[in-house]
Design an enzyme around this catalytic site. Sequence first.
Site, mmCIF file in Angstrom:
data_model
loop_
_atom_site.group_PDB
_atom_site.id
_atom_site.type_symbol
_atom_site.label_atom_id
_atom_site.label_comp_id
_atom_site.label_asym_id
_atom_site.label_seq_id
_atom_site.Cartn_x
_atom_site.Cartn_y
_atom_site.Cartn_z
ATOM 1 N NE ARG A 1 -6.424 42.343 79.583
ATOM 2 C CZ ARG A 1 -5.759 42.658 78.422
ATOM 3 N NH1 ARG A 1 -7.135 42.610 77.425
ATOM 4 N NH2 ARG A 1 -5.081 43.853 77.793
ATOM 5 C CG HIS B 1 -2.339 47.605 79.438
ATOM 6 N ND1 HIS B 1 -2.046 46.782 79.634
ATOM 7 C CD2 HIS B 1 -3.516 47.650 77.547
ATOM 8 C CE1 HIS B 1 -2.531 46.073 78.619
ATOM 9 N NE2 HIS B 1 -3.046 46.572 77.433
ATOM 10 C CD GLN C 1 -0.218 47.978 74.108
ATOM 11 O OE1 GLN C 1 -0.807 47.048 74.418
ATOM 12 N NE2 GLN C 1 0.401 48.241 73.188
ATOM 13 C CG ASP D 1 -6.883 52.425 73.238
ATOM 14 O OD1 ASP D 1 -6.831 51.430 72.551
ATOM 15 O OD2 ASP D 1 -6.770 52.624 74.799
ATOM 16 C CB CYS E 1 -2.378 49.342 73.139
ATOM 17 S SG CYS E 1 -4.944 50.267 73.301
ATOM 18 N NE ARG F 1 1.876 43.531 76.027
ATOM 19 C CZ ARG F 1 0.547 43.514 76.052
ATOM 20 N NH1 ARG F 1 -0.373 44.161 75.203
ATOM 21 N NH2 ARG F 1 -0.132 43.309 76.820
HETATM 22 N N1 NVA Z 1 -8.251 51.511 76.120
HETATM 23 C C1 NVA Z 1 -8.283 49.864 76.574
HETATM 24 C C2 NVA Z 1 -7.069 49.121 75.979
HETATM 25 C C3 NVA Z 1 -7.512 47.673 75.422
HETATM 26 C C4 NVA Z 1 -5.950 47.232 75.324
HETATM 27 C C5 NVA Z 1 -9.099 49.508 76.556
HETATM 28 O O1 NVA Z 1 -9.182 49.075 78.121
HETATM 29 O O2 NVA Z 1 -10.546 48.337 76.887
HETATM 30 N N1 CP Z 2 -3.573 45.651 73.353
HETATM 31 C C1 CP Z 2 -3.515 44.955 73.929
HETATM 32 O O1 CP Z 2 -3.720 44.520 75.915
HETATM 33 O O2 CP Z 2 -4.691 44.163 73.295
HETATM 34 P P1 CP Z 2 -5.567 42.904 74.596
HETATM 35 O O3 CP Z 2 -6.676 43.468 74.879
HETATM 36 O O4 CP Z 2 -5.753 41.690 72.931
HETATM 37 O O5 CP Z 2 -4.792 41.668 75.682
#
Ligand code: NVA
Ligand code: CP
Length: 323
Positions: free
Chosen positions: A124, A151, A154, A242, A282, A310
Amino acid sequence: MARLGTIERPARKTHPLSTPPGIGGRDLLSLHDLTPKEVEFLLNLGRLVKGHPDRYAHALEGRELALLFEKPSLRTRVTFEFAMTEAGGKCITLGPQEVGLGKREAVKDVALNLSRWVDVVMARVFSHESLKEFAEHASIPVINGLSDFEHPCQALGDYMTLLEHKDHLAGLTLAFVGDGNNVAHSLIYGATQLGVRIRVATPIGHEPSAAVVAEAKFEGGDVYLTDDPAEAVADADAVYTDVWTSMGQEAEAEARALVFRPYQVNSALMNKARPDAVFMHCLPARRGQEVTDDVIDSVHSIVYDQAENRLHIEKAILLSLLS
Ligand code: NVA
Ligand code: CP
């Protein structure tokens, strides 16, 4: 697998694009890396794994996964750790303080080191470019656990969840309301691969990447962009939102809260969708911002099914990549 102290080197990963439906040995950086058949295969495997967890209890014995986080996580961390260990494999989780990707150590060196110890990495990261650089130097499969651009895990879990609730995907209409962000990009690619119509409503200037939309349309995707949430949601089968401020954009949070205010998914907006429409997110959600409590807590909400799935879809991804 090669070990430190041996002279054996790990085999270079190959990209056998011609070996559908499995994705063995490949990277999963973008949903666009997969063919529609491969996406379908993963959704089916995810459902199989969910229905028969015992069947896969030893499938990943002797295999090792490293999770690399530059940003916080609840779902991605827990589900990947359990996906690996429930299938008999081992998992190590590394946070930003421990690794310092590109800061304490060059991205290339982190990739080359991890390739000597583990069989697969999920990362990540802030920058999708650094993920691509990591994957270029890693000799093992690399999975995108969220970057600033996509993502994919997801979106795969989300389409598995939508399939469970609607019994089919082709021909459904998914409305995405809010920011044209990483999640929106992966949903657009997935919609195109699965025959889902996708309508994306964003404020002007916050549309999804023009390149993603162009690629999706070129591949036959039914992608419609608008700045009017009501137009996107009209008669939709699913309404997805989101956060307005993604991780890494915190400095813009106040300004974004103003711009995105008309894009809140509340009951007035949900009422414009089909009566049997589902609400998706998500997570994590900022309750009272992009979604109201009465929507996320309603019978239409399938957000916790998305979170559960997930686990199953990631087990399917690991099984497929490591087989
Ligand atoms: N768009 C959000 C998704 C989190 C799972 C982010 O990147 O923070
Ligand atoms: N949806 C998702 O990826 O959640 P986290 O940021 O908690 O991993």
